[in-house]
Motif scaffolding. Structure first.
Motif, PDB file in Angstrom:
ATOM      1  N   ARG A 172      19.613  20.100  -9.927  1.00 19.85           N
ATOM      2  CA  ARG A 172      19.196  21.429  -9.466  1.00 19.85           C
ATOM      3  C   ARG A 172      18.206  22.098 -10.416  1.00 19.85           C
ATOM      4  O   ARG A 172      17.664  23.163 -10.105  1.00 19.85           O
ATOM      5  N   MET A 173      18.002  21.486 -11.578  1.00 16.49           N
ATOM      6  CA  MET A 173      17.160  22.107 -12.600  1.00 16.49           C
ATOM      7  C   MET A 173      16.299  21.039 -13.267  1.00 16.49           C
ATOM      8  O   MET A 173      16.687  19.876 -13.351  1.00 16.49           O
ATOM      9  N   ALA A 174      15.135  21.443 -13.731  1.00 16.92           N
ATOM     10  CA  ALA A 174      14.232  20.542 -14.434  1.00 16.92           C
ATOM     11  C   ALA A 174      13.395  21.347 -15.411  1.00 16.92           C
ATOM     12  O   ALA A 174      13.355  22.586 -15.359  1.00 16.92           O
TER      13      ALA A 174
ATOM     14  N   ASN B 120      21.626  12.953 -15.162  1.00 24.45           N
ATOM     15  CA  ASN B 120      20.762  13.857 -14.422  1.00 24.45           C
ATOM     16  C   ASN B 120      21.204  15.280 -14.701  1.00 24.45           C
ATOM     17  O   ASN B 120      22.395  15.551 -14.910  1.00 24.45           O
ATOM     18  N   LEU B 121      20.245  16.192 -14.712  1.00 19.55           N
ATOM     19  CA  LEU B 121      20.542  17.591 -15.011  1.00 19.55           C
ATOM     20  C   LEU B 121      21.026  18.303 -13.758  1.00 19.55           C
ATOM     21  O   LEU B 121      20.271  18.496 -12.811  1.00 19.55           O
ATOM     22  N   ASN B 122      22.297  18.677 -13.776  1.00 17.40           N
ATOM     23  CA  ASN B 122      22.865  19.384 -12.636  1.00 17.40           C
ATOM     24  C   ASN B 122      22.619  20.886 -12.726  1.00 17.40           C
ATOM     25  O   ASN B 122      22.191  21.513 -11.765  1.00 17.40           O
ATOM     26  N   ASP B 123      22.877  21.483 -13.889  1.00 22.93           N
ATOM     27  CA  ASP B 123      22.746  22.923 -14.040  1.00 22.93           C
ATOM     28  C   ASP B 123      22.721  23.260 -15.527  1.00 22.93           C
ATOM     29  O   ASP B 123      22.873  22.382 -16.378  1.00 22.93           O
ATOM     30  N   ALA B 124      22.575  24.532 -15.807  1.00 20.76           N
ATOM     31  CA  ALA B 124      22.565  25.011 -17.181  1.00 20.76           C
ATOM     32  C   ALA B 124      23.896  25.666 -17.524  1.00 20.76           C
ATOM     33  O   ALA B 124      24.646  26.084 -16.641  1.00 20.76           O
TER      34      ALA B 124
ATOM     35  N   ILE C 251      17.099  17.207 -26.578  1.00 19.21           N
ATOM     36  CA  ILE C 251      18.354  16.797 -25.932  1.00 19.21           C
ATOM     37  C   ILE C 251      18.081  16.363 -24.498  1.00 19.21           C
ATOM     38  O   ILE C 251      18.601  15.347 -24.026  1.00 19.21           O
ATOM     39  N   TYR C 252      17.243  17.112 -23.818  1.00 13.85           N
ATOM     40  CA  TYR C 252      16.867  16.808 -22.433  1.00 13.85           C
ATOM     41  C   TYR C 252      16.174  15.452 -22.354  1.00 13.85           C
ATOM     42  O   TYR C 252      16.471  14.629 -21.478  1.00 13.85           O
ATOM     43  N   ASN C 253      15.255  15.206 -23.273  1.00 17.44           N
ATOM     44  CA  ASN C 253      14.540  13.925 -23.285  1.00 17.44           C
ATOM     45  C   ASN C 253      15.491  12.762 -23.554  1.00 17.44           C
ATOM     46  O   ASN C 253      15.388  11.695 -22.940  1.00 17.44           O
ATOM     47  N   LYS C 254      16.421  12.978 -24.467  1.00 24.98           N
ATOM     48  CA  LYS C 254      17.329  11.911 -24.900  1.00 24.98           C
ATOM     49  C   LYS C 254      18.304  11.506 -23.808  1.00 24.98           C
ATOM     50  O   LYS C 254      18.555  10.310 -23.585  1.00 24.98           O
ATOM     51  N   PHE C 255      18.847  12.489 -23.094  1.00 22.57           N
ATOM     52  CA  PHE C 255      19.914  12.190 -22.135  1.00 22.57           C
ATOM     53  C   PHE C 255      19.465  12.183 -20.670  1.00 22.57           C
ATOM     54  O   PHE C 255      20.042  11.477 -19.849  1.00 22.57           O
ATOM     55  N   VAL C 256      18.440  12.970 -20.329  1.00 22.04           N
ATOM     56  CA  VAL C 256      18.029  13.089 -18.930  1.00 22.04           C
ATOM     57  C   VAL C 256      16.794  12.238 -18.620  1.00 22.04           C
ATOM     58  O   VAL C 256      16.831  11.375 -17.738  1.00 22.04           O
TER      59      VAL C 256
ATOM     60  N   ASP D 224       9.749  22.345 -16.572  1.00 22.65           N
ATOM     61  CA  ASP D 224       8.369  22.389 -16.100  1.00 22.65           C
ATOM     62  C   ASP D 224       7.449  22.424 -17.318  1.00 22.65           C
ATOM     63  O   ASP D 224       7.348  23.450 -18.003  1.00 22.65           O
ATOM     64  N   PHE D 225       6.797  21.298 -17.596  1.00 20.98           N
ATOM     65  CA  PHE D 225       5.963  21.213 -18.792  1.00 20.98           C
ATOM     66  C   PHE D 225       4.703  22.067 -18.663  1.00 20.98           C
ATOM     67  O   PHE D 225       4.094  22.431 -19.668  1.00 20.98           O
ATOM     68  N   GLU D 226       4.304  22.394 -17.442  1.00 14.63           N
ATOM     69  CA  GLU D 226       3.089  23.211 -17.275  1.00 14.63           C
ATOM     70  C   GLU D 226       3.319  24.646 -17.709  1.00 14.63           C
ATOM     71  O   GLU D 226       2.450  25.269 -18.324  1.00 14.63           O
ATOM     72  N   ILE D 227       4.486  25.188 -17.377  1.00 12.74           N
ATOM     73  CA  ILE D 227       4.780  26.573 -17.765  1.00 12.74           C
ATOM     74  C   ILE D 227       5.665  26.644 -18.999  1.00 12.74           C
ATOM     75  O   ILE D 227       6.005  27.736 -19.461  1.00 12.74           O
ATOM     76  N   ASP D 228       6.079  25.448 -19.496  1.00 17.70           N
ATOM     77  CA  ASP D 228       6.888  25.364 -20.711  1.00 17.70           C
ATOM     78  C   ASP D 228       8.180  26.160 -20.567  1.00 17.70           C
ATOM     79  O   ASP D 228       8.529  26.982 -21.416  1.00 17.70           O
ATOM     80  N   ASP D 229       8.898  25.877 -19.464  1.00 18.48           N
ATOM     81  CA  ASP D 229      10.141  26.611 -19.245  1.00 18.48           C
ATOM     82  C   ASP D 229      11.024  25.828 -18.270  1.00 18.48           C
ATOM     83  O   ASP D 229      10.569  24.929 -17.553  1.00 18.48           O
ATOM     84  N   TRP D 230      12.301  26.220 -18.243  1.00 19.62           N
ATOM     85  CA  TRP D 230      13.256  25.612 -17.319  1.00 19.62           C
ATOM     86  C   TRP D 230      13.170  26.304 -15.967  1.00 19.62           C
ATOM     87  O   TRP D 230      13.037  27.530 -15.892  1.00 19.62           O
ATOM     88  N   VAL D 231      13.241  25.508 -14.887  1.00 23.29           N
ATOM     89  CA  VAL D 231      13.127  26.075 -13.544  1.00 23.29           C
ATOM     90  C   VAL D 231      14.197  25.463 -12.644  1.00 23.29           C
ATOM     91  O   VAL D 231      14.605  24.305 -12.816  1.00 23.29           O
ATOM     92  N   TYR D 232      14.664  26.267 -11.686  1.00 19.37           N
ATOM     93  CA  TYR D 232      15.572  25.750 -10.660  1.00 19.37           C
ATOM     94  C   TYR D 232      14.726  25.166  -9.530  1.00 19.37           C
ATOM     95  O   TYR D 232      13.675  25.710  -9.174  1.00 19.37           O
TER      96      TYR D 232
END
Length: 400
Positions: free
Chosen positions: A182-184, A360-364, A349-354, A186-194
Motif C-alpha cells: 500500500r506504500m512505496a 513487501n511494504l504493507n504500511d507504515a 532499511i527499505y532498500n535492504k528488506f523491500v 517516490d524517489f522523484e519527490i523524495d518522500d513516502w506515498v500511499y
C-alpha cells in the motif's frame, strides 16, 4: 498438457460412438505415439497434442514435433493444422468450424514418415443442461481420515432413453492477498506515498480430472435431478474466499464410451484421480495404417457441447453456515522500527528488506503521540503479492 503418459485423457469435451476401447499387450513397445485430439462444435482453435510414451511417470514425455496433422471432413475437405509449439497443433477457427452431423477423420504423418489415422467420427447432437445449482454437502478427504464441509455442484437435465452423459467442468476463482503493498518510496519527490494496492486481487483456474458419468439405459424416465458434478471444500481451499465461478460442460457419449469411462472410473476409484494410474491396456480409435498391431495411446474425439456457468460469492457460502478458508492463515506483518536499526536510515532499511525482494511494504508504523513515521509493516511476498500463485489478469468472461 499433462507431463505424464496419461495426458491424453485431459480436456475430453464430447465423444462420439467412434471410440472402441480394447485391451492389448504393449510390453514390447516402449516408444508409442500418444494423441490427445478433440474437436467440437465450438468456434475455437481446436488442438491436437502429440507426444511419445514414457516408461516412468517421473519422466517428461518427448513432444512429437514436425508432424503433418490433417483433419478431413465427410466432403474430403482438409484442414491442415499449424504447430504452434512443440507437439501442439492447432486449427484455424475462421477456416475450420465443425458442424453437428459432420464426420471427421484425423490423419498424422510423423517426422519419421509413419502415418496414423483415426476411424471416421461423427459429431453427435448435444443434450441441453436445464440447470446448475449448489447446495451444502460433505465429503471425505482423499485418505478418508476427515469429513470435509463444502459445496456440491449439481446439474438437472432431461435426455432420451438410452442416452449416456458425461460432465466436465472448469473452475475459476478470485482471491485476495491479506497484506498487499500500500506504500512505496517516490524517489522523484523524495518522500513516502500511499498507492493503490499492488497485486491485491488475482484469479486462478483449474480443470476437472475426474470421471462423472450417467446412463439412462433401462430407465423409464430420462431425467436427472441434482446430479453431483463436483465437490468444493470450503475451508481447505481459497476457491470460495471471494468469488468462484464454475463452467459445467455436459457431454453426450455412446454406450461404448460410457463403458470405457466406467471402466476407467472403477480402475481409478482407489487412487482418487483419473491421472493416478496409467491405463496402458486401453487403446482408442487411432492406428498405424501400415501396422495395425502397433498400439496408439490416445483418441480422436468429436462432439457438441452444452454448458452453463454459475457464480458463487463468499456470502453465499457463509449464508449456508459453511466455514471459509482463512486468507490470513500463516500470514502476518512484521514490524521494523527505525529504533531497531540505529545505524541505518529509513531508506536504507527499505532498500535492504523491500527493494531486495525479501519483503513487501504493507504500511507504515506511526507514533501514537506525534503521528511521525517510525517504522514499517512488512509482509512476506506470498502474503502480499497474489501474482505468485495466480494472475492479475481478469478472465474475459468474468462478471463482477
Amino acid at each position: 498438457m499433462n507431463g505424464k503418459i496419461t495426458s491424453f485423457f485431459l480436456v475430453l469435451i464430447c465423444f462420439t460412438s467412434c471410440l472402441e476401447p480394447y485391451d492389448v499387450n504393449i510390453t514390447d513397445y516402449e516408444d508409442l505415439l500418444v494423441v490427445d485430439a478433440l474437436i467440437t462444435d465450438e468456434q475455437i482453435n481446436h488442438r491436437v497434442y502429440l507426444s511419445r510414451s514414457i516408461p516412468n511417470l517421473d519422466e517428461i514425455p518427448q513432444r512429437e514435433s514436425n508432424a503433418l496433422v490433417i483433419i478431413t471432413d465427410q466432403n474430403n475437405e482438409e484442414e491442415v493444422l499449424t504447430e504452434i509449439e512443440p507437439g501442439v497443433y492447432e486449427t484455424d477457427k475462421e477456416q475450420f468450424v465443425p458442424i453437428i452431423g459432420g464426420t471427421y477423420t484425423l490423419t498424422i504423418r510423423t517426422s519419421r514418415g509413419i502415418v496414423y489415422q483415426s476411424t471416421p467420427c461423427t459429431l453427435l447432437p448435444k443434450i441441453d443442461i436445464d440447470n446448475v445449482s449448489f447446495k451444502a454437502g460433505k465429503e471425505w478427504n482423499s485418505d478418508e481420515t476427515m469429513e470435509l464441509q463444502g459445496l456440491n455442484i449439481l446439474v438437472d437435465g432431461v435426455a432420451s432413453e438410452g442416452n449416456y452423459l458425461r460432465w466436465l467442468y472448469e473452475e475459476d476463482w478470485q482471491f485476495k492477498t491479506p497484506f498487499p503493498t500500500r506504500m512505496a518510496y517516490d524517489f522523484e519527490i523524495d518522500d513516502w506515498v500511499y498507492i493503490t494496492p499492488i497485486n491485491h486481487t488475482c484469479w486462478k483456474e483449474d480443470a476437472a480430472n475426474s470421471v462423472v458419468i450417467h446412463s439412462f439405459a433401462n430407465q423409464n424416465a430420462a431425467t436427472i435431478k441434482d446430479k453431483k458434478v463436483c465437490f468444493v471444500p470450503s475451508k481447505e481451499t481459497d476457491k470460495l474466499t471471494v468469488r468462484y465461478s464454475i463452467l459445467v460442460k455436459q457431454l453426450c457419449i455412446s454406450k461404448e464410451e460410457y463403458e470405457f469411462w466406467n471402466k476407467l472410473k472403477v480402475t481409478t476409484d482407489d487412487v482418487g484421480d483419473v491421472f493416478g494410474v496409467q491405463p496402458f491396456s486401453i487403446v482408442g480409435n487411432i492406428k498405424n495404417i501400415n501396422d495395425d498391431k502397433e498400439p496408439v495411446l490416445g483418441y480422436f474425439q468429436t462432439g457438441s457441447v452444452d454448458s452453463e456457468r454459475i457464480y458463487i460469492d463468499r456470502s453465499d457460502v457463509t449464508n449456508l453456515g459453511l466455514p471459509v478458508f482463512s486468507r490470513y492463515y500463516n500470514c502476518s506483518v512484521d514490524s521494523f522500527k527505525y529504533e531497531d536499526f540505529p545505524d541505518q536510515t529509513p531508506l536504507e532499511i527499505y532498500n535492504k528488506f523491500v527493494l531486495s525482494g525479501v519483503y513487501n511494504l504493507n504500511d507504515a508504523i506511526y507514533d501514537e503521540d506525534t503521528g511521525a513515521m517510525v517504522g514499517f509493516l512488512l509482509a512476506r511476498p506470498i502474503c502480499s503479492d497474489c501474482t505468485l500463485t495466480g494472475t492479475s489478469e481478469k478472465p474475459d468472461f468474468w462478471e463482477d
